[in-house]
Design an enzyme around this catalytic site. Structure first.
Site, PDB file in Angstrom:
ATOM      1  N   GLU A 101       0.862  -1.185   0.000  1.00 15.97           N
ATOM      2  CA  GLU A 101       0.000   0.000   0.000  1.00 15.97           C
ATOM      3  C   GLU A 101       0.896   1.232   0.000  1.00 15.97           C
ATOM      4  OE1 GLU A 101      -3.566   1.838   2.830  1.00 15.97           O
ATOM      5  OE2 GLU A 101      -1.943   0.672   3.718  1.00 15.97           O
ATOM      6  N   LYS A 104     -10.311  -0.173  -1.775  1.00 13.10           N
ATOM      7  CA  LYS A 104     -10.513  -0.533  -0.379  1.00 13.10           C
ATOM      8  C   LYS A 104     -11.931  -0.192   0.058  1.00 13.10           C
ATOM      9  CE  LYS A 104      -8.450   0.285   4.210  1.00 13.10           C
ATOM     10  NZ  LYS A 104      -7.440   1.078   4.950  1.00 13.10           N
ATOM     11  N   CYS A 158      -4.536  -3.125   3.856  1.00 13.05           N
ATOM     12  CA  CYS A 158      -4.205  -2.722   5.222  1.00 13.05           C
ATOM     13  C   CYS A 158      -5.124  -3.404   6.231  1.00 13.05           C
ATOM     14  CB  CYS A 158      -4.249  -1.197   5.339  1.00 13.05           C
ATOM     15  SG  CYS A 158      -3.448  -0.543   6.828  1.00 13.05           S
TER      16      CYS A 158
END
Length: 527
Positions: free
Chosen positions: A275, A352, A405
């Site tokens: 990321e 995301k 994440c």
């Protein structure tokens, strides 16, 4: 010891706080699971001795405050990497978040007291069932914050998953209930006394179950077959204070590119970057001002450079940022993972879905911005959520599910059940998380691998990057605060586990079973 017991008995509120803090010591990086279990024992004892529901609820809430203040203390570190707010607000944020999250242990303690107030096995079973439900609620209410489930105490060393090996049949939240149950067994054992063999067994067996996976005597599962495509996973070690500095972009890219060189010239592979791996906007059509810091001030040139790094026949999966535009204005952004082939073409993308409140977007922005509050990630526009778990079909490189994440911490929400991937890719920037956050993050990624029966590949900016087998064994890793790479073949996935088929319905079935057993035990105790 007598003084400690007197303190515990005479000051139940302080005892509840300390028990919560003690339980947090079981999580990474301390791994003091047997000691942590004593914190659970203390909470159960306080609930058992509560004279009314208010005392039981208060004990659960104070336990939660101590538990989450210690376990989530790494959040304060994130405030040191931004200039919009004073760093001391980080510790205030930890406390305020803990005051809210403590509601969930409160609910577990209150429910256990109301259902199993007669004590003994009825209370223990009720506590286990209610804890499962409380953790499940914590995972989705107000977008959820499922960090550090109690079941993480059951996760063993990198080579041995320990009691967490049952995750395919329980799910994380039910495993948390099992840990709560073990705490209850210890409590009942202590009440029987060490002269009674049942009391001794109740004390020793749970502690051995949680500590044995950290000893070389415990059996380790064999390696999973490496049946998937070749990959190179890169950890560039880009410190957080350099990551968003335009002056550092050329050096950061050079680190990534140097660590991405094929082992053999022209060898095709799947290249995995973390990321925040690329600061460039890779899609065309944005206002020209958006590309000022892009390599070559052009998305096509930036993608062509990335394609060259991917190499002939290869594909690069990297973190990036996409923008949302309306009427010529940038109104939002997406935390994306973009797949780029050797020619620089975008061949897949994921946005995301589970965003971090106050990190990637500011709730109630119109009210909080005038007060001087901002989000932690630099920028004046909020990130927008994507549609949820998706599987990207990359052809010869396999079917990949992406979780960016902290999305990986949400049990039951990481894979598309209708279109199951062959592996999960978890790019992350853990440079925000201090020294405690990264190992806790990795532990939860291991739990997702075991639950789903899928390998997990983690690429992070600063560590801990890892290749995790479906058994939860960490095959290889790059430690924190150093650059490195991992090369290999992606481990083979296992057949869909019961949890992969049922999701958190499986955990709730376990909760129902514990609660029914509690009611039965309570009725037997009456008479």
């Amino acid at each position: 010891m007598p003084r400690a017991l007197d303190l515990y008995r005479n000051h139940p509120r302080l005892a509840a706080l300390l028990c919560g803090a003690l339980t947090a010591a079981g999580f990474a990086p301390l791994h003091l699971a047997p000691l942590a279990l004593l914190g659970v024992v203390g909470l159960l004892d306080l609930v058992a001795r509560a004279a009314n529901w208010k005392q039981a609820a208060l004990a659960g809430w104070l336990f939660g405050v101590g538990h989450f203040c210690i376990g989530n203390g790494w959040i304060a570190t994130a405030f040191t990497y931004q200039a919009a707010m004073p760093a001391w607000l980080g510790w205030l944020a930890v406390v305020l978040l803990s005051l809210y999250l403590a509601v969930y242990p409160l609910l577990a303690a209150l429910g256990a007291w109301m259902i199993g107030r007669r004590g003994g096995p009825a209370l223990v079973l009720a506590f286990a069932g209610c804890w499962i439900i409380s953790e499940w609620l914590r995972s989705w209410v107000f977008t959820g914050f499922a960090w550090n489930p109690l079941g993480a105490l059951a996760l063993g060393s990198f080579a041995r998953p320990g009691l967490a090996a049952v995750l395919p049949f329980t799910g994380t939240y039910a495993l948390s209930g099992v840990v709560a149950l073990l705490g209850g067994v210890v409590m009942l054992g202590l009440r029987r006394g060490l002269r009674d063999w049942r009391g001794m067994a109740g004390l020793v067996a749970p502690l051995l179950l949680l500590s044995a996976p950290f000893t070389p005597l415990a059996p380790a599962p064999g390696p999973s077959p490496a049946a998937g495509p070749a990959f190179t996973l890169v950890q560039p070690w880009i410190p957080q204070d350099e990551l968003n500095d335009p002056a550092m972009f050329p050096r950061n890219f050079a680190r990534l590119a140097k660590l991405s060189t094929p082992l053999a010239p022209g060898e095709p592979r799947l290249l995995l970057w973390p990321e925040s791996g690329v600061p460039d906007y890779l899609r065309e059509g944005y206002p020209e001002i958006a590309y000022l810091d892009n390599f070559g001030a052009d998305p096509i040139i930036a993608r062509t450079r990335l394609g060259r790094v991917a190499g002939p026949g290869g594909v690069l999966l990297t973190g990036a940022t996409d923008l949302e535009e309306q009427d010529g204005r940038i109104v939002g952004a997406r935390n994306a993972v973009t797949a780029i082939d050797a020619g620089g073409a975008i061949v897949g993308s994921y946005a995301k879905a589970h965003l971090v409140p106050y990190g990637e977007y500011l709730p109630m922005r119109s009210l909080l911005t005038p007060l001087g509050l901002s989000r932690l990630v630099p920028g004046s526009i909020d990130f927008w959520p994507g549609p949820g778990p998706q599987t990207l079909d990359l052809g010869q490189w396999g079917r990949v599910g992406v979780q960016v994440c902290y999305e990986i911490i949400f049990s039951g929400q990481v894979a598309d059940r209708e279109n199951r991937p062959a592996f999960l890719f978890n790019p992350s920037n853990d440079g925000w998380f201090g020294s405690w956050g990264p190992p806790q993050h990795l532990a939860q990624a291991r739990m997702r691998a075991i639950e789903e029966g899928l390998p997990v590949l983690r690429a992070t900016t600063t560590g801990i990057s890892a290749v995790i087998e479906p058994s939860g064994v960490v095959r290889n890793f790059v430690p924190r605060n150093q650059g490195g790479r991992i090369d290999g073949a992606i481990p083979a996935a296992l057949p869909p586990t019961p949890f992969a088929r049922l999701g958190n319905m499986l955990a709730l079935l376990w909760a129902a079973a514990f609660l029914v057993a509690s009611v039965v035990a309570s009725r037997r105790a009456r008479g």
